[in-house]
Design a protein around this motif. Structure first.
Motif, PDB file in Angstrom:
ATOM      1  N   ALA A  69       0.841  -1.198   0.000  1.00 43.47           N
ATOM      2  CA  ALA A  69       0.000   0.000   0.000  1.00 43.47           C
ATOM      3  C   ALA A  69       0.879   1.252   0.000  1.00 43.47           C
ATOM      4  O   ALA A  69       0.530   2.259  -0.635  1.00 43.47           O
ATOM      5  CB  ALA A  69      -0.949   0.001   1.202  1.00 43.47           C
ATOM      6  N   ALA A  70       2.008   1.197   0.694  1.00 41.63           N
ATOM      7  CA  ALA A  70       2.956   2.323   0.663  1.00 41.63           C
ATOM      8  C   ALA A  70       3.506   2.509  -0.754  1.00 41.63           C
ATOM      9  O   ALA A  70       3.629   3.644  -1.232  1.00 41.63           O
ATOM     10  CB  ALA A  70       4.088   2.089   1.656  1.00 41.63           C
ATOM     11  N   TRP A  73       4.042   3.553  -7.323  1.00 42.20           N
ATOM     12  CA  TRP A  73       4.990   2.583  -7.845  1.00 42.20           C
ATOM     13  C   TRP A  73       4.323   1.244  -8.122  1.00 42.20           C
ATOM     14  O   TRP A  73       4.936   0.336  -8.666  1.00 42.20           O
ATOM     15  CB  TRP A  73       6.140   2.365  -6.871  1.00 42.20           C
ATOM     16  CG  TRP A  73       7.061   3.530  -6.726  1.00 42.20           C
ATOM     17  CD1 TRP A  73       6.991   4.734  -7.377  1.00 42.20           C
ATOM     18  CD2 TRP A  73       8.183   3.614  -5.861  1.00 42.20           C
ATOM     19  NE1 TRP A  73       8.000   5.546  -6.965  1.00 42.20           N
ATOM     20  CE2 TRP A  73       8.760   4.892  -6.027  1.00 42.20           C
ATOM     21  CE3 TRP A  73       8.772   2.750  -4.956  1.00 42.20           C
ATOM     22  CZ2 TRP A  73       9.883   5.306  -5.349  1.00 42.20           C
ATOM     23  CZ3 TRP A  73       9.887   3.169  -4.265  1.00 42.20           C
ATOM     24  CH2 TRP A  73      10.440   4.429  -4.463  1.00 42.20           C
ATOM     25  N   MET A  74       3.071   1.120  -7.706  1.00 44.63           N
ATOM     26  CA  MET A  74       2.367  -0.154  -7.841  1.00 44.63           C
ATOM     27  C   MET A  74       0.879   0.133  -7.975  1.00 44.63           C
ATOM     28  O   MET A  74       0.377   1.095  -7.411  1.00 44.63           O
ATOM     29  CB  MET A  74       2.653  -0.999  -6.593  1.00 44.63           C
ATOM     30  CG  MET A  74       2.068  -2.356  -6.583  1.00 44.63           C
ATOM     31  SD  MET A  74       2.682  -3.262  -5.155  1.00 44.63           S
ATOM     32  CE  MET A  74       3.438  -4.621  -5.984  1.00 44.63           C
ATOM     33  N   GLY A  75       0.176  -0.716  -8.704  1.00 45.12           N
ATOM     34  CA  GLY A  75      -1.259  -0.553  -8.877  1.00 45.12           C
ATOM     35  C   GLY A  75      -2.042  -1.135  -7.712  1.00 45.12           C
ATOM     36  O   GLY A  75      -1.573  -2.031  -7.008  1.00 45.12           O
ATOM     37  N   GLY A  76      -3.246  -0.632  -7.520  1.00 40.71           N
ATOM     38  CA  GLY A  76      -4.096  -1.103  -6.437  1.00 40.71           C
ATOM     39  C   GLY A  76      -4.482  -2.563  -6.567  1.00 40.71           C
ATOM     40  O   GLY A  76      -4.543  -3.288  -5.579  1.00 40.71           O
ATOM     41  N   ALA A 119       2.882   1.424 -19.173  1.00 38.12           N
ATOM     42  CA  ALA A 119       2.113   0.740 -18.121  1.00 38.12           C
ATOM     43  C   ALA A 119       2.463  -0.745 -18.153  1.00 38.12           C
ATOM     44  O   ALA A 119       2.234  -1.421 -19.159  1.00 38.12           O
ATOM     45  CB  ALA A 119       0.624   0.938 -18.340  1.00 38.12           C
ATOM     46  N   ILE A 120       3.030  -1.214 -17.079  1.00 34.55           N
ATOM     47  CA  ILE A 120       3.456  -2.612 -16.980  1.00 34.55           C
ATOM     48  C   ILE A 120       2.342  -3.419 -16.319  1.00 34.55           C
ATOM     49  O   ILE A 120       1.922  -3.097 -15.207  1.00 34.55           O
ATOM     50  CB  ILE A 120       4.741  -2.755 -16.138  1.00 34.55           C
ATOM     51  CG1 ILE A 120       5.838  -1.824 -16.641  1.00 34.55           C
ATOM     52  CG2 ILE A 120       5.207  -4.208 -16.091  1.00 34.55           C
ATOM     53  CD1 ILE A 120       6.318  -2.115 -18.026  1.00 34.55           C
TER      54      ILE A 120
END
Length: 162
Positions: free
Chosen positions: A73-74, A80-83, A133-134
């Motif tokens: 979540a951080a 840096w990361m998708g939900g 978008a990866i």
């Protein structure tokens, strides 16, 4: 039915869910809430089927899932990361033994790195200007399938034969 084991059914369902997560992430760049929710909700069935004790077994699974959620979540907050990736990893943490979850994370990072390099090269070759978008759900799902294939299936076969 001789030899029928509910663990196999649950692991097969998880494998199918991981494949669906990878394909939807490739196609739509999102992982559906119903999918990650289903994975999380089915984890207690897997605990029951494997005979996981409440203490420390289930408590440890919850602890790892909470820690994974906090870390990822951080990363989501830093964009840096998708939900969907955060939710998928948290749901997987409920299924996978803590030591195997750490291996899953390392394997996911390796696959994700290769995926990022390949997609970056493709992006440059096509001279695209928009943000890359990866579909990291592919790396997460691949690592999850690796854990299922390398750890859980042989472990259950050893338990049945031995």
């Amino acid at each position: 039915m001789p030899g029928f084991d509910v663990q196999y059914v649950l692991l097969a369902a998880l494998a199918i869910a991981l494949v669906i997560a990878a394909f939807t992430d490739i196609k739509e760049r999102r992982i559906a809430n119903w999918l990650t929710g289903s994975i999380a909700v089915c984890a207690p069935l897997f605990w029951w089927a494997t005979g996981l004790s409440l203490w420390p077994g289930v408590a440890l699974q919850f602890g790892v899932a909470i820690a994974a959620f906090a870390v990822f979540a951080a990363l989501f907050a830093m964009k840096w990361m998708g939900g969907g990736d955060v939710k998928l990893l948290t749901a997987l943490a409920l299924w996978v033994e803590p030591t195997m979850f750490l291996r899953l994370i390392v394997f996911m990072a390796l696959i994700g790195g290769v995926l990022t390099l390949l997609m970056g090269m493709w992006h440059i070759m096509r001279r695209q200007r928009e943000r890359l978008a990866i579909p990291y759900g592919v790396a997460i799902s691949s690592a999850g399938l690796w854990v299922l294939g390398s750890h859980y299936i042989p472990q259950m076969q050893g338990g049945i034969a031995g």
